[in-house]
Motif scaffolding. Structure first.
Motif, PDB file in Angstrom:
ATOM      1  N   ALA A  92       0.856  -1.179   0.000  1.00  0.00           N
ATOM      2  CA  ALA A  92       0.000   0.000   0.000  1.00  0.00           C
ATOM      3  C   ALA A  92       0.899   1.239   0.000  1.00  0.00           C
ATOM      4  O   ALA A  92       1.887   1.285   0.733  1.00  0.00           O
ATOM      5  CB  ALA A  92      -0.908   0.008   1.215  1.00  0.00           C
ATOM      6  N   LEU A  93       0.594   2.184  -0.846  1.00  0.00           N
ATOM      7  CA  LEU A  93       1.409   3.406  -0.910  1.00  0.00           C
ATOM      8  C   LEU A  93       0.516   4.616  -0.733  1.00  0.00           C
ATOM      9  O   LEU A  93      -0.595   4.635  -1.256  1.00  0.00           O
ATOM     10  CB  LEU A  93       2.131   3.503  -2.257  1.00  0.00           C
ATOM     11  CG  LEU A  93       3.264   2.516  -2.467  1.00  0.00           C
ATOM     12  CD1 LEU A  93       3.793   2.621  -3.888  1.00  0.00           C
ATOM     13  CD2 LEU A  93       4.395   2.771  -1.490  1.00  0.00           C
ATOM     14  N   PRO A  94       0.928   5.623  -0.024  1.00  0.00           N
ATOM     15  CA  PRO A  94       2.181   5.651   0.726  1.00  0.00           C
ATOM     16  C   PRO A  94       1.998   5.046   2.111  1.00  0.00           C
ATOM     17  O   PRO A  94       0.883   4.870   2.586  1.00  0.00           O
ATOM     18  CB  PRO A  94       2.458   7.148   0.851  1.00  0.00           C
ATOM     19  CG  PRO A  94       1.100   7.763   0.935  1.00  0.00           C
ATOM     20  CD  PRO A  94       0.224   6.906   0.054  1.00  0.00           C
ATOM     21  N   THR A  95       3.093   4.721   2.749  1.00  0.00           N
ATOM     22  CA  THR A  95       3.089   4.391   4.166  1.00  0.00           C
ATOM     23  C   THR A  95       3.883   5.491   4.859  1.00  0.00           C
ATOM     24  O   THR A  95       4.794   6.079   4.269  1.00  0.00           O
ATOM     25  CB  THR A  95       3.703   3.007   4.460  1.00  0.00           C
ATOM     26  OG1 THR A  95       5.051   2.990   4.028  1.00  0.00           O
ATOM     27  CG2 THR A  95       2.919   1.902   3.765  1.00  0.00           C
ATOM     28  N   ASP A 119      10.779  -0.800  -2.390  1.00  0.00           N
ATOM     29  CA  ASP A 119      12.219  -0.610  -2.578  1.00  0.00           C
ATOM     30  C   ASP A 119      12.930  -0.197  -1.295  1.00  0.00           C
ATOM     31  O   ASP A 119      14.095   0.173  -1.315  1.00  0.00           O
ATOM     32  CB  ASP A 119      12.500   0.388  -3.709  1.00  0.00           C
ATOM     33  CG  ASP A 119      11.989   1.787  -3.427  1.00  0.00           C
ATOM     34  OD1 ASP A 119      11.389   2.018  -2.366  1.00  0.00           O
ATOM     35  OD2 ASP A 119      12.203   2.663  -4.287  1.00  0.00           O
ATOM     36  N   ARG A 120      12.191  -0.251  -0.162  1.00  0.00           N
ATOM     37  CA  ARG A 120      12.741   0.058   1.167  1.00  0.00           C
ATOM     38  C   ARG A 120      13.434   1.424   1.166  1.00  0.00           C
ATOM     39  O   ARG A 120      14.538   1.559   1.652  1.00  0.00           O
ATOM     40  CB  ARG A 120      13.674  -1.051   1.627  1.00  0.00           C
ATOM     41  CG  ARG A 120      12.969  -2.402   1.711  1.00  0.00           C
ATOM     42  CD  ARG A 120      13.886  -3.504   2.113  1.00  0.00           C
ATOM     43  NE  ARG A 120      14.209  -3.331   3.533  1.00  0.00           N
ATOM     44  CZ  ARG A 120      14.865  -4.215   4.251  1.00  0.00           C
ATOM     45  NH1 ARG A 120      15.273  -5.339   3.701  1.00  0.00           N
ATOM     46  NH2 ARG A 120      15.123  -3.990   5.524  1.00  0.00           N
ATOM     47  N   SER A 121      12.732   2.425   0.633  1.00  0.00           N
ATOM     48  CA  SER A 121      13.303   3.764   0.506  1.00  0.00           C
ATOM     49  C   SER A 121      12.358   4.816   1.079  1.00  0.00           C
ATOM     50  O   SER A 121      11.141   4.620   1.137  1.00  0.00           O
ATOM     51  CB  SER A 121      13.561   4.098  -0.969  1.00  0.00           C
ATOM     52  OG  SER A 121      14.495   3.201  -1.516  1.00  0.00           O
ATOM     53  N   MET A 160       7.840  12.500   5.592  1.00  0.00           N
ATOM     54  CA  MET A 160       8.385  11.510   4.662  1.00  0.00           C
ATOM     55  C   MET A 160       7.410  10.361   4.520  1.00  0.00           C
ATOM     56  O   MET A 160       6.607  10.104   5.406  1.00  0.00           O
ATOM     57  CB  MET A 160       9.698  10.946   5.199  1.00  0.00           C
ATOM     58  CG  MET A 160      10.773  11.968   5.438  1.00  0.00           C
ATOM     59  SD  MET A 160      12.259  11.200   6.098  1.00  0.00           S
ATOM     60  CE  MET A 160      11.706  10.608   7.671  1.00  0.00           C
ATOM     61  N   ILE A 161       7.512   9.681   3.408  1.00  0.00           N
ATOM     62  CA  ILE A 161       6.808   8.416   3.255  1.00  0.00           C
ATOM     63  C   ILE A 161       7.857   7.323   3.068  1.00  0.00           C
ATOM     64  O   ILE A 161       9.006   7.591   2.709  1.00  0.00           O
ATOM     65  CB  ILE A 161       5.806   8.427   2.078  1.00  0.00           C
ATOM     66  CG1 ILE A 161       6.513   8.653   0.741  1.00  0.00           C
ATOM     67  CG2 ILE A 161       4.738   9.477   2.308  1.00  0.00           C
ATOM     68  CD1 ILE A 161       5.623   8.401  -0.453  1.00  0.00           C
ATOM     69  N   TYR A 162       7.433   6.112   3.330  1.00  0.00           N
ATOM     70  CA  TYR A 162       8.294   4.947   3.167  1.00  0.00           C
ATOM     71  C   TYR A 162       7.698   4.073   2.082  1.00  0.00           C
ATOM     72  O   TYR A 162       6.481   3.868   2.040  1.00  0.00           O
ATOM     73  CB  TYR A 162       8.374   4.166   4.480  1.00  0.00           C
ATOM     74  CG  TYR A 162       9.216   2.926   4.386  1.00  0.00           C
ATOM     75  CD1 TYR A 162      10.600   3.007   4.284  1.00  0.00           C
ATOM     76  CD2 TYR A 162       8.629   1.672   4.391  1.00  0.00           C
ATOM     77  CE1 TYR A 162      11.373   1.861   4.191  1.00  0.00           C
ATOM     78  CE2 TYR A 162       9.390   0.523   4.304  1.00  0.00           C
ATOM     79  CZ  TYR A 162      10.765   0.621   4.210  1.00  0.00           C
ATOM     80  OH  TYR A 162      11.528  -0.510   4.111  1.00  0.00           O
ATOM     81  N   SER A 163       8.536   3.585   1.202  1.00  0.00           N
ATOM     82  CA  SER A 163       8.096   2.679   0.147  1.00  0.00           C
ATOM     83  C   SER A 163       8.570   1.267   0.467  1.00  0.00           C
ATOM     84  O   SER A 163       9.773   0.987   0.390  1.00  0.00           O
ATOM     85  CB  SER A 163       8.670   3.126  -1.198  1.00  0.00           C
ATOM     86  OG  SER A 163       8.425   2.145  -2.181  1.00  0.00           O
TER      87      SER A 163
END
Length: 188
Positions: free
Chosen positions: A11-14, A167-169, A161-164
């Motif tokens: 799920a995006l964004p986290t 790609d762990r970015s 910030m969001i976390y993806s």
């Protein structure tokens, strides 16, 4: 055409959040969490999901409280650090030179240097499998004055910030696309 990638946490964004707790010895601790979000409007509630082995898990269970400090883009490396090491072995506040602030409403600390903080008392706990879902009733939201615009938190000033997970970015917030409950009116 869409490609199936199977059941994943995509799920995006986290979010990139710092969950604040006091451990059994009363030491303030932080952990980085991406599994969370708003889950109710009245009463206002916010969830975080943690794994049982995490140091913060026992702290939340014991104190029935947590805070969420929302770091700014400029604090990405510090936020990442809080997810790399355990509070069992490291004093994250000391290492980062951050100030733990004792909440006056819940039994948990927050980060003075983060632009936005949410203070929560636990109202529901649900074991989901690998993670436990903590539903916290929001007792207060604190925002740096410099991050306010017209009486509200301004995301362009907070710069969350969001976390993806894919790609762990970490990523910064994008541009304004339009006003909610307004830009879609052209389709009415």
């Amino acid at each position: 055409m869409k490609v199936s990638i199977g059941p994943k946490t995509m799920a995006l964004p986290t979010p990139t959040w710092l969950v604040g707790t006091y451990d059994a010895d009363g030491k303030p601790n932080l952990m980085t969490a991406a599994w969370g979000g708003i889950c109710c409007s009245k009463p206002p509630c916010l969830t975080v999901s943690l794994q049982k082995p995490r140091h913060s898990y026992a702290a939340i269970m014991e104190r029935q409280a947590y805070t969420v400090s929302v770091p700014s883009e400029s604090q990405a490396a510090q936020a990442d650090y809080c997810g790399i090491v355990s509070g069992r072995d490291h004093d994250k506040f000391e290492r980062l030179g951050w100030t733990p602030v004792r909440s006056e409403l819940v039994d948990a600390p927050y980060v003075a240097e983060c632009p936005l903080t949410i203070e929560c008392k636990v109202v529901h706990v649900k074991d989901l499998g690998m993670h436990t879902l903590f539903v916290g009733e929001i007792l207060d939201v604190k925002v740096d004055e410099a991050a306010m615009k017209e009486g509200n938190p301004d995301p362009t000033l907070i710069r969350p910030m969001i976390y993806s997970p894919s790609d762990r970015s970490y990523y910064g917030l994008g541009r304004l696309l339009g006003q909610g409950f307004s830009i879609g009116k052209e389709f009415k």
